[in-house]
Write a protein that holds these residues in place. Structure first.
Motif, mmCIF file in Angstrom:
data_model
loop_
_atom_site.group_PDB
_atom_site.id
_atom_site.type_symbol
_atom_site.label_atom_id
_atom_site.label_comp_id
_atom_site.label_asym_id
_atom_site.label_seq_id
_atom_site.Cartn_x
_atom_site.Cartn_y
_atom_site.Cartn_z
ATOM 1 N N ARG A 1 0.837 -1.205 0.000
ATOM 2 C CA ARG A 1 0.000 0.000 0.000
ATOM 3 C C ARG A 1 0.868 1.249 0.000
ATOM 4 N NH1 ARG A 1 -4.720 1.820 4.381
ATOM 5 N NH2 ARG A 1 -5.251 3.748 3.272
ATOM 6 N N THR A 2 1.949 1.243 0.753
ATOM 7 C CA THR A 2 2.848 2.396 0.779
ATOM 8 C C THR A 2 3.448 2.643 -0.602
ATOM 9 O OG1 THR A 2 3.398 1.989 3.105
ATOM 10 C CG2 THR A 2 4.936 3.350 1.825
ATOM 11 N N VAL A 3 3.909 1.567 -1.249
ATOM 12 C CA VAL A 3 4.466 1.698 -2.601
ATOM 13 C C VAL A 3 3.415 2.264 -3.550
ATOM 14 C CG1 VAL A 3 5.337 0.404 -4.586
ATOM 15 C CG2 VAL A 3 6.179 -0.128 -2.287
ATOM 16 N N ALA A 4 2.198 1.720 -3.485
ATOM 17 C CA ALA A 4 1.137 2.145 -4.395
ATOM 18 C C ALA A 4 0.759 3.599 -4.184
ATOM 19 C CB ALA A 4 -0.090 1.243 -4.218
ATOM 20 N N GLU A 5 0.701 4.035 -2.922
ATOM 21 C CA GLU A 5 0.247 5.393 -2.655
ATOM 22 C C GLU A 5 1.314 6.447 -2.921
ATOM 23 O OE1 GLU A 5 -3.318 4.390 0.528
ATOM 24 O OE2 GLU A 5 -1.405 5.174 1.291
ATOM 25 N N TRP A 6 2.579 6.033 -2.981
ATOM 26 C CA TRP A 6 3.625 6.974 -3.394
ATOM 27 C C TRP A 6 3.893 6.906 -4.888
ATOM 28 C CZ3 TRP A 6 5.649 11.035 -0.943
ATOM 29 C CH2 TRP A 6 5.421 11.150 0.415
ATOM 30 N N ASN A 7 3.162 6.073 -5.589
ATOM 31 C CA ASN A 7 3.189 6.060 -7.051
ATOM 32 C C ASN A 7 2.487 7.330 -7.537
ATOM 33 O OD1 ASN A 7 2.688 5.610 -9.797
ATOM 34 N ND2 ASN A 7 2.257 3.445 -9.518
ATOM 35 N N PRO A 8 3.110 8.127 -8.409
ATOM 36 C CA PRO A 8 2.446 9.358 -8.881
ATOM 37 C C PRO A 8 1.064 9.119 -9.459
ATOM 38 C CG PRO A 8 4.739 9.321 -9.580
ATOM 39 C CD PRO A 8 4.469 7.984 -8.973
ATOM 40 N N ILE A 9 0.851 7.961 -10.063
ATOM 41 C CA ILE A 9 -0.453 7.663 -10.656
ATOM 42 C C ILE A 9 -1.545 7.686 -9.603
ATOM 43 C CG2 ILE A 9 -1.794 5.852 -11.827
ATOM 44 C CD1 ILE A 9 0.763 5.061 -13.278
ATOM 45 N N SER A 10 -1.245 7.241 -8.378
ATOM 46 C CA SER A 10 -2.251 7.212 -7.325
ATOM 47 C C SER A 10 -2.689 8.616 -6.925
ATOM 48 C CB SER A 10 -1.709 6.460 -6.103
ATOM 49 O OG SER A 10 -1.554 5.086 -6.370
ATOM 50 N N ALA A 11 -1.741 9.530 -6.802
ATOM 51 C CA ALA A 11 -2.099 10.905 -6.430
ATOM 52 C C ALA A 11 -2.957 11.547 -7.508
ATOM 53 C CB ALA A 11 -0.836 11.729 -6.191
ATOM 54 N N TRP B 1 0.706 10.890 2.217
ATOM 55 C CA TRP B 1 0.471 12.322 1.976
ATOM 56 C C TRP B 1 0.027 12.641 0.554
ATOM 57 C CZ3 TRP B 1 1.855 16.375 -1.042
ATOM 58 C CH2 TRP B 1 1.501 17.651 -0.587
ATOM 59 N N PRO B 2 0.658 12.116 -0.516
ATOM 60 C CA PRO B 2 0.219 12.504 -1.862
ATOM 61 C C PRO B 2 -1.221 12.113 -2.160
ATOM 62 C CG PRO B 2 2.372 11.428 -1.937
ATOM 63 C CD PRO B 2 1.824 11.203 -0.563
ATOM 64 N N VAL B 3 -1.717 11.020 -1.564
ATOM 65 C CA VAL B 3 -3.091 10.587 -1.791
ATOM 66 C C VAL B 3 -4.058 11.291 -0.845
ATOM 67 C CG1 VAL B 3 -4.627 8.568 -1.760
ATOM 68 C CG2 VAL B 3 -2.341 8.374 -2.734
ATOM 69 N N ALA B 4 -3.614 11.580 0.368
ATOM 70 C CA ALA B 4 -4.462 12.303 1.317
ATOM 71 C C ALA B 4 -4.639 13.769 0.918
ATOM 72 C CB ALA B 4 -3.874 12.213 2.720
ATOM 73 N N HIS B 5 -3.680 14.321 0.154
ATOM 74 C CA HIS B 5 -3.767 15.695 -0.372
ATOM 75 C C HIS B 5 -3.588 15.603 -1.893
ATOM 76 C CE1 HIS B 5 -2.319 15.877 3.788
ATOM 77 N NE2 HIS B 5 -3.008 17.001 3.889
ATOM 78 N N PRO B 6 -4.575 15.043 -2.589
ATOM 79 C CA PRO B 6 -4.341 14.585 -3.962
ATOM 80 C C PRO B 6 -4.066 15.685 -4.981
ATOM 81 C CG PRO B 6 -6.666 14.395 -3.391
ATOM 82 C CD PRO B 6 -5.938 14.727 -2.129
ATOM 83 N N VAL B 7 -4.774 16.816 -4.908
ATOM 84 C CA VAL B 7 -4.539 17.860 -5.907
ATOM 85 C C VAL B 7 -3.129 18.424 -5.756
ATOM 86 C CG1 VAL B 7 -5.275 20.121 -6.744
ATOM 87 C CG2 VAL B 7 -6.994 18.417 -6.084
ATOM 88 N N ALA B 8 -2.740 18.715 -4.512
ATOM 89 C CA ALA B 8 -1.371 19.194 -4.278
ATOM 90 C C ALA B 8 -0.360 18.126 -4.663
ATOM 91 C CB ALA B 8 -1.199 19.587 -2.812
ATOM 92 N N GLY B 9 -0.637 16.863 -4.305
ATOM 93 C CA GLY B 9 0.276 15.779 -4.652
ATOM 94 C C GLY B 9 0.413 15.598 -6.150
ATOM 95 N N ALA B 10 -0.713 15.663 -6.872
ATOM 96 C CA ALA B 10 -0.671 15.499 -8.334
ATOM 97 C C ALA B 10 0.115 16.629 -8.988
ATOM 98 C CB ALA B 10 -2.094 15.443 -8.885
ATOM 99 N N LEU B 11 -0.117 17.858 -8.543
ATOM 100 C CA LEU B 11 0.616 18.990 -9.105
ATOM 101 C C LEU B 11 2.110 18.889 -8.810
ATOM 102 C CD1 LEU B 11 -1.827 21.930 -8.295
ATOM 103 C CD2 LEU B 11 -1.210 21.084 -10.572
ATOM 104 N N LEU B 12 2.449 18.534 -7.571
ATOM 105 C CA LEU B 12 3.864 18.432 -7.210
ATOM 106 C C LEU B 12 4.571 17.335 -7.996
ATOM 107 C CD1 LEU B 12 3.720 18.987 -3.348
ATOM 108 C CD2 LEU B 12 4.764 20.496 -5.052
ATOM 109 N N TRP B 13 3.934 16.163 -8.117
ATOM 110 C CA TRP B 13 4.537 15.086 -8.893
ATOM 111 C C TRP B 13 4.744 15.518 -10.351
ATOM 112 C CZ3 TRP B 13 7.416 11.350 -7.564
ATOM 113 C CH2 TRP B 13 7.179 10.564 -6.437
ATOM 114 N N SER B 14 3.715 16.088 -10.961
ATOM 115 C CA SER B 14 3.800 16.461 -12.374
ATOM 116 C C SER B 14 4.856 17.526 -12.605
ATOM 117 C CB SER B 14 2.434 16.946 -12.870
ATOM 118 O OG SER B 14 1.457 15.942 -12.751
#
Length: 258
Positions: A197-207, A227-240
Protein backbone atom coordinates in the motif's frame (compact mmCIF):
# COMPACT_ATOMS: atom_id res chain seq x y z
CA UNK A 1 12.18 32.37 -27.36
CA UNK A 2 10.76 33.24 -30.80
CA UNK A 3 13.11 30.71 -32.40
CA UNK A 4 11.95 28.03 -29.95
CA UNK A 5 8.29 28.77 -30.73
CA UNK A 6 8.86 28.76 -34.49
CA UNK A 7 11.02 25.64 -34.53
CA UNK A 8 8.86 23.84 -31.97
CA UNK A 9 5.76 24.50 -34.08
CA UNK A 10 7.49 23.03 -37.12
CA UNK A 11 8.46 19.88 -35.21
CA UNK A 12 4.94 19.70 -33.78
CA UNK A 13 3.55 19.69 -37.32
CA UNK A 14 5.93 16.91 -38.30
CA UNK A 15 4.83 14.69 -35.43
CA UNK A 16 1.14 15.35 -36.10
CA UNK A 17 1.67 14.27 -39.71
CA UNK A 18 3.50 11.22 -38.41
CA UNK A 19 0.51 10.31 -36.27
CA UNK A 20 -1.84 10.81 -39.22
CA UNK A 21 0.29 8.55 -41.42
CA UNK A 22 0.33 5.73 -38.86
CA UNK A 23 -3.38 4.95 -38.46
CA UNK A 24 -2.75 1.45 -37.07
CA UNK A 25 -0.79 2.81 -34.11
CA UNK A 26 -3.40 5.52 -33.56
CA UNK A 27 -6.25 3.01 -33.61
CA UNK A 28 -4.43 0.74 -31.17
CA UNK A 29 -3.64 3.51 -28.70
CA UNK A 30 -7.22 4.79 -28.89
CA UNK A 31 -9.01 1.46 -28.65
CA UNK A 32 -6.95 -0.32 -26.00
CA UNK A 33 -8.08 1.97 -23.14
CA UNK A 34 -11.69 1.44 -24.23
CA UNK A 35 -11.17 -2.34 -24.27
CA UNK A 36 -9.67 -2.16 -20.78
CA UNK A 37 -12.58 -0.01 -19.62
CA UNK A 38 -15.18 -2.50 -20.82
CA UNK A 39 -13.19 -5.49 -19.55
CA UNK A 40 -12.58 -4.11 -16.08
CA UNK A 41 -16.08 -2.67 -15.78
CA UNK A 42 -17.93 -5.85 -16.68
CA UNK A 43 -15.48 -8.57 -15.55
CA UNK A 44 -13.67 -7.18 -12.50
CA UNK A 45 -16.59 -4.96 -11.55
CA UNK A 46 -18.78 -7.98 -10.95
CA UNK A 47 -16.20 -9.44 -8.55
CA UNK A 48 -15.40 -6.36 -6.46
CA UNK A 49 -17.51 -5.09 -3.59
CA UNK A 50 -17.04 -1.35 -2.97
CA UNK A 51 -19.41 -0.07 -0.28
CA UNK A 52 -20.57 3.47 -0.96
CA UNK A 53 -19.26 3.69 -4.51
CA UNK A 54 -20.00 2.22 -7.90
CA UNK A 55 -16.99 0.51 -9.41
CA UNK A 56 -17.50 2.10 -12.83
CA UNK A 57 -17.45 5.57 -11.27
CA UNK A 58 -14.26 4.53 -9.48
CA UNK A 59 -12.75 2.96 -12.60
CA UNK A 60 -13.17 5.58 -15.32
CA UNK A 61 -10.96 8.25 -13.68
CA UNK A 62 -8.36 5.57 -12.96
CA UNK A 63 -8.27 4.49 -16.59
CA UNK A 64 -8.05 8.09 -17.76
CA UNK A 65 -4.97 8.55 -15.57
CA UNK A 66 -3.49 5.20 -16.63
CA UNK A 67 -3.91 6.31 -20.26
CA UNK A 68 -2.22 9.62 -19.43
CA UNK A 69 0.66 7.68 -17.90
CA UNK A 70 1.00 5.93 -21.26
CA UNK A 71 2.81 9.06 -22.46
CA UNK A 72 5.87 7.43 -20.90
CA UNK A 73 5.71 4.56 -23.39
CA UNK A 74 4.87 6.59 -26.51
CA UNK A 75 7.44 9.26 -25.70
CA UNK A 76 10.11 6.65 -25.15
CA UNK A 77 9.40 4.72 -28.33
CA UNK A 78 9.17 7.74 -30.63
CA UNK A 79 12.31 9.36 -29.24
CA UNK A 80 14.26 6.11 -29.53
CA UNK A 81 13.01 5.58 -33.06
CA UNK A 82 14.05 9.06 -34.21
CA UNK A 83 17.36 8.82 -32.40
CA UNK A 84 18.44 5.45 -33.75
CA UNK A 85 17.19 6.03 -37.30
CA UNK A 86 19.23 9.19 -37.73
CA UNK A 87 16.31 11.65 -37.77
CA UNK A 88 17.68 13.61 -34.82
CA UNK A 89 21.12 13.72 -36.42
CA UNK A 90 19.56 15.52 -39.37
CA UNK A 91 17.73 17.91 -37.05
CA UNK A 92 20.99 18.76 -35.28
CA UNK A 93 22.54 19.87 -38.58
CA UNK A 94 19.83 22.52 -38.96
CA UNK A 95 20.02 26.02 -37.43
CA UNK A 96 17.23 25.44 -34.92
CA UNK A 97 16.68 25.50 -31.18
CA UNK A 98 17.87 22.34 -29.44
CA UNK A 99 14.79 22.38 -27.20
CA UNK A 100 12.41 22.52 -30.17
CA UNK A 101 12.74 18.85 -31.17
CA UNK A 102 11.75 17.18 -27.87
CA UNK A 103 9.25 19.99 -27.16
CA UNK A 104 7.53 19.47 -30.52
CA UNK A 105 7.23 15.75 -29.85
CA UNK A 106 5.79 16.34 -26.38
CA UNK A 107 3.26 18.87 -27.66
CA UNK A 108 2.14 16.60 -30.51
CA UNK A 109 1.58 13.78 -28.03
CA UNK A 110 -0.42 16.18 -25.83
CA UNK A 111 -2.69 17.15 -28.75
CA UNK A 112 -3.23 13.51 -29.72
CA UNK A 113 -3.95 12.44 -26.14
CA UNK A 114 -6.46 15.28 -25.65
CA UNK A 115 -8.34 14.09 -28.73
CA UNK A 116 -8.08 10.50 -27.50
CA UNK A 117 -9.85 11.38 -24.26
CA UNK A 118 -13.09 12.09 -26.11
CA UNK A 119 -14.09 8.51 -27.08
CA UNK A 120 -12.98 7.24 -23.66
CA UNK A 121 -15.21 9.76 -21.90
CA UNK A 122 -18.15 9.00 -24.20
CA UNK A 123 -17.86 5.27 -23.53
CA UNK A 124 -17.59 5.97 -19.81
CA UNK A 125 -20.80 8.01 -19.93
CA UNK A 126 -22.49 5.25 -21.91
CA UNK A 127 -21.75 2.64 -19.23
CA UNK A 128 -22.99 4.81 -16.39
CA UNK A 129 -20.11 7.02 -15.28
CA UNK A 130 -21.04 10.61 -14.45
CA UNK A 131 -19.22 13.80 -13.51
CA UNK A 132 -20.70 14.73 -10.14
CA UNK A 133 -18.56 17.79 -9.45
CA UNK A 134 -18.89 21.33 -10.76
CA UNK A 135 -17.88 22.45 -14.23
CA UNK A 136 -14.83 24.24 -12.81
CA UNK A 137 -13.74 21.11 -10.94
CA UNK A 138 -14.21 19.00 -14.07
CA UNK A 139 -12.05 21.40 -16.09
CA UNK A 140 -9.42 21.24 -13.37
CA UNK A 141 -9.50 17.43 -13.55
CA UNK A 142 -8.96 17.46 -17.31
CA UNK A 143 -6.17 19.99 -16.84
CA UNK A 144 -4.45 17.69 -14.36
CA UNK A 145 -4.77 14.77 -16.78
CA UNK A 146 -3.12 16.74 -19.59
CA UNK A 147 -0.39 18.09 -17.30
CA UNK A 148 0.41 14.58 -16.10
CA UNK A 149 0.45 13.27 -19.68
CA UNK A 150 2.83 16.07 -20.69
CA UNK A 151 5.14 15.29 -17.76
CA UNK A 152 5.15 11.54 -18.44
CA UNK A 153 5.90 12.16 -22.11
CA UNK A 154 9.03 14.08 -21.13
CA UNK A 155 10.08 11.17 -18.90
CA UNK A 156 9.61 8.87 -21.88
CA UNK A 157 11.58 11.16 -24.23
CA UNK A 158 14.49 11.22 -21.79
CA UNK A 159 14.50 7.42 -21.46
CA UNK A 160 14.11 6.97 -25.22
CA UNK A 161 17.10 9.20 -25.93
CA UNK A 162 19.12 7.30 -23.32
CA UNK A 163 18.15 3.86 -24.70
CA UNK A 164 20.70 1.79 -26.59
CA UNK A 165 18.28 0.65 -29.31
CA UNK A 166 14.68 0.76 -30.45
CA UNK A 167 14.21 -2.80 -29.18
CA UNK A 168 15.47 -1.90 -25.71
CA UNK A 169 13.10 1.09 -25.61
CA UNK A 170 10.22 -1.11 -26.71
CA UNK A 171 10.92 -3.68 -24.02
CA UNK A 172 11.27 -1.06 -21.31
CA UNK A 173 8.13 0.67 -22.55
CA UNK A 174 6.18 -2.58 -22.31
CA UNK A 175 7.30 -2.94 -18.70
CA UNK A 176 5.67 0.39 -17.84
CA UNK A 177 2.32 -1.39 -18.20
CA UNK A 178 2.89 -2.48 -14.58
CA UNK A 179 2.86 1.06 -13.19
CA UNK A 180 -0.96 1.51 -13.09
CA UNK A 181 -1.28 -1.95 -11.53
CA UNK A 182 0.87 -0.74 -8.62
CA UNK A 183 -1.49 2.13 -7.89
CA UNK A 184 -5.10 2.83 -7.00
CA UNK A 185 -6.14 3.21 -10.63
CA UNK A 186 -8.09 -0.07 -10.73
CA UNK A 187 -8.64 -1.08 -7.11
CA UNK A 188 -8.55 0.70 -3.72
CA UNK A 189 -5.30 0.47 -1.80
CA UNK A 190 -6.85 -0.05 1.64
CA UNK A 191 -7.01 -3.81 1.11
CA UNK A 192 -3.33 -4.14 0.17
CA UNK A 193 -0.59 -5.35 2.54
CA UNK A 194 1.05 -2.46 4.39
CA UNK A 195 4.30 -2.34 2.41
CA UNK A 196 2.52 -2.67 -0.94
CA UNK A 197 0.00 0.00 0.00
CA UNK A 198 2.85 2.40 0.78
CA UNK A 199 4.47 1.70 -2.60
CA UNK A 200 1.14 2.14 -4.39
CA UNK A 201 0.25 5.39 -2.65
CA UNK A 202 3.62 6.97 -3.39
CA UNK A 203 3.19 6.06 -7.05
CA UNK A 204 2.45 9.36 -8.88
CA UNK A 205 -0.45 7.66 -10.66
CA UNK A 206 -2.25 7.21 -7.32
CA UNK A 207 -2.10 10.90 -6.43
CA UNK A 208 -3.33 11.98 -9.86
CA UNK A 209 -6.07 9.34 -9.86
CA UNK A 210 -7.32 10.37 -6.43
CA UNK A 211 -7.27 14.05 -7.45
CA UNK A 212 -9.25 13.35 -10.63
CA UNK A 213 -11.79 11.21 -8.74
CA UNK A 214 -12.19 13.94 -6.14
CA UNK A 215 -12.62 16.71 -8.73
CA UNK A 216 -15.11 14.64 -10.72
CA UNK A 217 -16.96 13.88 -7.46
CA UNK A 218 -16.65 10.12 -8.00
CA UNK A 219 -14.99 9.00 -4.75
CA UNK A 220 -13.94 10.56 -1.43
CA UNK A 221 -10.31 11.20 -0.56
CA UNK A 222 -8.94 8.51 1.80
CA UNK A 223 -8.14 10.09 5.15
CA UNK A 224 -5.55 7.51 6.28
CA UNK A 225 -3.50 7.37 3.08
CA UNK A 226 0.04 8.55 2.40
CA UNK A 227 0.47 12.32 1.98
CA UNK A 228 0.22 12.50 -1.86
CA UNK A 229 -3.09 10.59 -1.79
CA UNK A 230 -4.46 12.30 1.32
CA UNK A 231 -3.77 15.70 -0.37
CA UNK A 232 -4.34 14.59 -3.96
CA UNK A 233 -4.54 17.86 -5.91
CA UNK A 234 -1.37 19.19 -4.28
CA UNK A 235 0.28 15.78 -4.65
CA UNK A 236 -0.67 15.50 -8.33
CA UNK A 237 0.62 18.99 -9.10
CA UNK A 238 3.86 18.43 -7.21
CA UNK A 239 4.54 15.09 -8.89
CA UNK A 240 3.80 16.46 -12.37
CA UNK A 241 5.81 19.65 -11.94
CA UNK A 242 8.72 17.77 -10.35
CA UNK A 243 8.85 15.30 -13.24
CA UNK A 244 8.78 18.19 -15.72
CA UNK A 245 11.43 20.16 -13.86
CA UNK A 246 13.81 17.19 -13.80
CA UNK A 247 13.14 15.41 -17.08
CA UNK A 248 12.50 18.24 -19.56
CA UNK A 249 15.90 19.96 -19.11
CA UNK A 250 17.64 16.57 -18.92
CA UNK A 251 15.95 15.45 -22.16
CA UNK A 252 17.04 18.64 -23.94
CA UNK A 253 20.63 18.17 -22.75
CA UNK A 254 20.58 14.52 -23.78
CA UNK A 255 19.27 15.42 -27.24
CA UNK A 256 22.05 17.98 -27.70
CA UNK A 257 24.69 15.32 -26.83
CA UNK A 258 23.31 12.22 -28.59
Amino acid sequence: MSALVHDGTAVLGRHLQRIRRAPAMTVMTQTMPIVFLLFFAYVFGSALAMPGAEYRAFLVPGLLVATAAGGLMTGMFQAAQDSHRGVMDRFRTLPMSRAAVPLGQALADLVASAAGMVPMILIGLAIGWRIEGSAAEALAAFGLLLLFRFAMTWVGILLGLASRSEEAAGQLGSATFMLPLLSNAYIPTDGMPGWLRTVAEWNPISAVTTAVRDLFGNAPVPADAAWPVAHPVAGALLWSLALLAVCAPAAVRRYAKV
